[in-house]
Design a protein around this motif. Structure first.
Motif, PDB file in Angstrom:
ATOM      1  N   TYR A 178       0.835  -1.196   0.000  1.00  0.00           N
ATOM      2  CA  TYR A 178       0.000   0.000   0.000  1.00  0.00           C
ATOM      3  C   TYR A 178       0.871   1.248   0.000  1.00  0.00           C
ATOM      4  N   ASP A 179       0.609   2.132  -0.951  1.00  0.00           N
ATOM      5  CA  ASP A 179       1.288   3.418  -1.045  1.00  0.00           C
ATOM      6  C   ASP A 179       0.388   4.465  -0.407  1.00  0.00           C
ATOM      7  N   ARG A 180       0.677   4.793   0.857  1.00  0.00           N
ATOM      8  CA  ARG A 180      -0.187   5.720   1.587  1.00  0.00           C
ATOM      9  C   ARG A 180      -0.181   7.114   0.962  1.00  0.00           C
ATOM     10  N   ALA A 181       0.970   7.567   0.478  1.00  0.00           N
ATOM     11  CA  ALA A 181       1.066   8.915  -0.076  1.00  0.00           C
ATOM     12  C   ALA A 181       0.173   9.085  -1.294  1.00  0.00           C
ATOM     13  N   ARG A 182       0.134   8.075  -2.142  1.00  0.00           N
ATOM     14  CA  ARG A 182      -0.639   8.177  -3.382  1.00  0.00           C
ATOM     15  C   ARG A 182      -1.992   7.475  -3.310  1.00  0.00           C
ATOM     16  N   GLY A 183      -2.200   6.673  -2.274  1.00  0.00           N
ATOM     17  CA  GLY A 183      -3.451   5.943  -2.172  1.00  0.00           C
ATOM     18  C   GLY A 183      -3.567   4.868  -3.226  1.00  0.00           C
ATOM     19  N   ARG A 184      -2.533   4.013  -3.321  1.00  0.00           N
ATOM     20  CA  ARG A 184      -2.509   2.971  -4.342  1.00  0.00           C
ATOM     21  C   ARG A 184      -2.361   1.603  -3.678  1.00  0.00           C
ATOM     22  N   VAL A 185      -3.178   0.666  -4.115  1.00  0.00           N
ATOM     23  CA  VAL A 185      -3.103  -0.717  -3.652  1.00  0.00           C
ATOM     24  C   VAL A 185      -2.363  -1.526  -4.714  1.00  0.00           C
ATOM     25  N   GLY A 186      -1.292  -2.215  -4.292  1.00  0.00           N
ATOM     26  CA  GLY A 186      -0.520  -3.019  -5.227  1.00  0.00           C
ATOM     27  C   GLY A 186      -1.132  -4.390  -5.456  1.00  0.00           C
ATOM     28  N   LYS A 187      -0.362  -5.247  -6.089  1.00  0.00           N
ATOM     29  CA  LYS A 187      -0.844  -6.590  -6.409  1.00  0.00           C
ATOM     30  C   LYS A 187      -0.906  -7.438  -5.144  1.00  0.00           C
ATOM     31  N   PRO A 188      -2.077  -7.985  -4.809  1.00  0.00           N
ATOM     32  CA  PRO A 188      -2.205  -8.764  -3.571  1.00  0.00           C
ATOM     33  C   PRO A 188      -1.620 -10.167  -3.698  1.00  0.00           C
ATOM     34  N   SER A 189      -1.221 -10.702  -2.565  1.00  0.00           N
ATOM     35  CA  SER A 189      -0.760 -12.086  -2.477  1.00  0.00           C
ATOM     36  C   SER A 189      -1.489 -12.762  -1.323  1.00  0.00           C
ATOM     37  N   SER A 190      -1.428 -14.064  -1.270  1.00  0.00           N
ATOM     38  CA  SER A 190      -2.159 -14.815  -0.248  1.00  0.00           C
ATOM     39  C   SER A 190      -1.595 -14.553   1.145  1.00  0.00           C
ATOM     40  N   PHE A 191      -2.489 -14.316   2.102  1.00  0.00           N
ATOM     41  CA  PHE A 191      -2.116 -14.145   3.507  1.00  0.00           C
ATOM     42  C   PHE A 191      -2.612 -15.319   4.339  1.00  0.00           C
ATOM     43  N   ALA A 192      -3.876 -15.691   4.144  1.00  0.00           N
ATOM     44  CA  ALA A 192      -4.461 -16.830   4.861  1.00  0.00           C
ATOM     45  C   ALA A 192      -5.681 -17.302   4.090  1.00  0.00           C
ATOM     46  N   GLU A 193      -6.124 -18.509   4.396  1.00  0.00           N
ATOM     47  CA  GLU A 193      -7.316 -19.072   3.750  1.00  0.00           C
ATOM     48  C   GLU A 193      -8.218 -19.725   4.796  1.00  0.00           C
ATOM     49  N   ILE A 194      -9.513 -19.667   4.534  1.00  0.00           N
ATOM     50  CA  ILE A 194     -10.492 -20.404   5.326  1.00  0.00           C
ATOM     51  C   ILE A 194     -10.797 -21.675   4.540  1.00  0.00           C
ATOM     52  N   ARG A 195     -10.483 -22.823   5.082  1.00  0.00           N
ATOM     53  CA  ARG A 195     -10.554 -24.062   4.309  1.00  0.00           C
ATOM     54  C   ARG A 195     -11.866 -24.831   4.483  1.00  0.00           C
ATOM     55  N   THR A 196     -12.697 -24.425   5.441  1.00  0.00           N
ATOM     56  CA  THR A 196     -13.928 -25.171   5.715  1.00  0.00           C
ATOM     57  C   THR A 196     -15.065 -24.693   4.824  1.00  0.00           C
ATOM     58  N   GLU A 197     -15.680 -25.606   4.103  1.00  0.00           N
ATOM     59  CA  GLU A 197     -16.811 -25.276   3.230  1.00  0.00           C
ATOM     60  C   GLU A 197     -17.926 -24.614   4.048  1.00  0.00           C
ATOM     61  N   GLY A 198     -18.523 -23.560   3.483  1.00  0.00           N
ATOM     62  CA  GLY A 198     -19.608 -22.867   4.167  1.00  0.00           C
ATOM     63  C   GLY A 198     -19.152 -21.766   5.094  1.00  0.00           C
ATOM     64  N   GLN A 199     -17.833 -21.636   5.266  1.00  0.00           N
ATOM     65  CA  GLN A 199     -17.283 -20.575   6.112  1.00  0.00           C
ATOM     66  C   GLN A 199     -16.447 -19.638   5.250  1.00  0.00           C
ATOM     67  N   VAL A 200     -16.632 -18.331   5.435  1.00  0.00           N
ATOM     68  CA  VAL A 200     -15.899 -17.358   4.625  1.00  0.00           C
ATOM     69  C   VAL A 200     -15.340 -16.252   5.504  1.00  0.00           C
ATOM     70  N   PRO A 201     -14.206 -15.658   5.103  1.00  0.00           N
ATOM     71  CA  PRO A 201     -13.681 -14.516   5.839  1.00  0.00           C
ATOM     72  C   PRO A 201     -14.532 -13.286   5.585  1.00  0.00           C
ATOM     73  N   ASP A 202     -14.939 -12.650   6.659  1.00  0.00           N
ATOM     74  CA  ASP A 202     -15.731 -11.423   6.554  1.00  0.00           C
ATOM     75  C   ASP A 202     -14.862 -10.256   7.013  1.00  0.00           C
ATOM     76  N   SER A 203     -15.445  -9.268   7.659  1.00  0.00           N
ATOM     77  CA  SER A 203     -14.717  -8.035   7.972  1.00  0.00           C
ATOM     78  C   SER A 203     -13.760  -8.216   9.143  1.00  0.00           C
ATOM     79  N   ALA A 204     -12.858  -7.231   9.312  1.00  0.00           N
ATOM     80  CA  ALA A 204     -11.678  -7.482  10.126  1.00  0.00           C
ATOM     81  C   ALA A 204     -11.200  -6.252  10.886  1.00  0.00           C
TER      82      ALA A 204
END
Length: 295
Positions: A178-204
């Motif tokens: 993240y470039d705070r000065a310009r307000g730019r989001v770069g290319k994302p990479s994996s941080f974590a995964e929820i592996r159980t079917e029916g469960q999803v990551p929500d807000s944080a």
């Protein structure tokens, strides 16, 4: 395990976005499908503002005299004293198919808003993605490069040089430069995964130790991840569909968790009658002050 207290039995369809406004000692949150924005002051006084279209996110304006609200029908300015809204930007998508979902401000007052593929009742279409956007009062609405059919989990790390977000339907939590000065989001990479079917990551939320807290929708639990993305603790909740966790209070040592009752069966609602409520707990660590004023 911390004690979980029912703060408010509001029975929201989709409760979301609990936001602590320290100068006013007040908690704000939304019910996406009511649709409405709510405020609860520390003295127990409540207020609400209702809309004619789904609300996916909000940010306060300077002085907390109103808010910028991300409705299915566009970005609007809400005047708290009159309840009137004024459109600032039209929806950047087909509002029959999409709505805004998830929104947070960065330290410079940029309001980042995601999307959700959520067709209006009776509208049939193949699932599609739409881009992340940022909004300021000067620039208006500007599209970013990240596309998803369900954005969630927005937060920044301690150094504010990395931006967290989730692609919920893919059950993926991502981390992007993240470039705070310009307000730019770069290319994302994996941080974590929820592996159980029916469960999803929500807000944080992020705590003072740099750990990432995530409400696991469908799992009835909060996850806490260390800086490397390793799951280090879990807190069970009395509802299956938590939607967001947020640090609150003068010392940011309490946490409020919103929840939903949307799509629960009658039997499920009997088992979790507090679904849609706001919950409070002491997680044992303080959180970061989260900007909530758009500029």
């Amino acid at each position: 395990m911390p004690e979980i207290e029912l703060l408010l039995d509001c029975r929201a369809i989709i409760g979301e976005s609990p936001t602590w406004f320290a100068p006013g000692e007040a908690l704000y949150w939304i019910d996406v499908k009511a649709p409405a924005l709510y405020r609860l002051s520390v003295d127990g006084v409540q207020a609400q503002w209702r809309f004619d279209a789904d609300i996916g996110a909000f940010a306060l304006v300077e002085g907390a005299e109103g808010a910028i609200v991300a409705l299915r029908t566009g970005i609007f300015r809400l005047d708290f004293s009159t309840g009137e809204t004024c459109q600032l930007a039209p929806p950047p998508f087909d509002s029959n198919l999409f709505r805004f979902n998830e929104g947070v401000c960065d330290a410079e007052g940029r309001f980042w808003v995601g999307v959700m593929f959520d067709p209006r009742p009776g509208v049939a279409a193949e699932t599609a993605a739409a881009p992340l956007h940022r909004f300021t009062l000067v620039e208006g609405l500007v599209a970013g490069d990240d596309w998803s059919d369900l954005h969630n989990g927005f937060a920044w790390n301690l150094e504010e040089d990395a931006f967290f977000l989730s692609h919920s339907h893919a059950r993926s939590i991502l981390r992007a430069p993240y470039d705070r000065a310009r307000g730019r989001v770069g290319k994302p990479s994996s941080f974590a995964e929820i592996r159980t079917e029916g469960q999803v990551p929500d807000s944080a939320a992020v705590d003072e130790e740099g750990c990432y807290w995530c409400a696991v929708h469908g799992g009835g639990v909060l996850h806490r991840y260390d800086r490397s993305g390793r799951l280090i603790s879990q807190i069970a909740l009395p509802v299956s569909q938590p939607t967001m966790c947020a640090f609150v209070g003068p010392d940011l040592d309490e946490m409020v968790v919103s929840s939903a009752r949307d799509k629960l069966t009658e039997d499920q609602l009997k088992r979790e009658p507090q679904a849609g409520g706001l919950f409070r707990l002491r997680p044992g660590v303080r959180g970061l002050s989260r900007p909530c004023i758009v500029r």
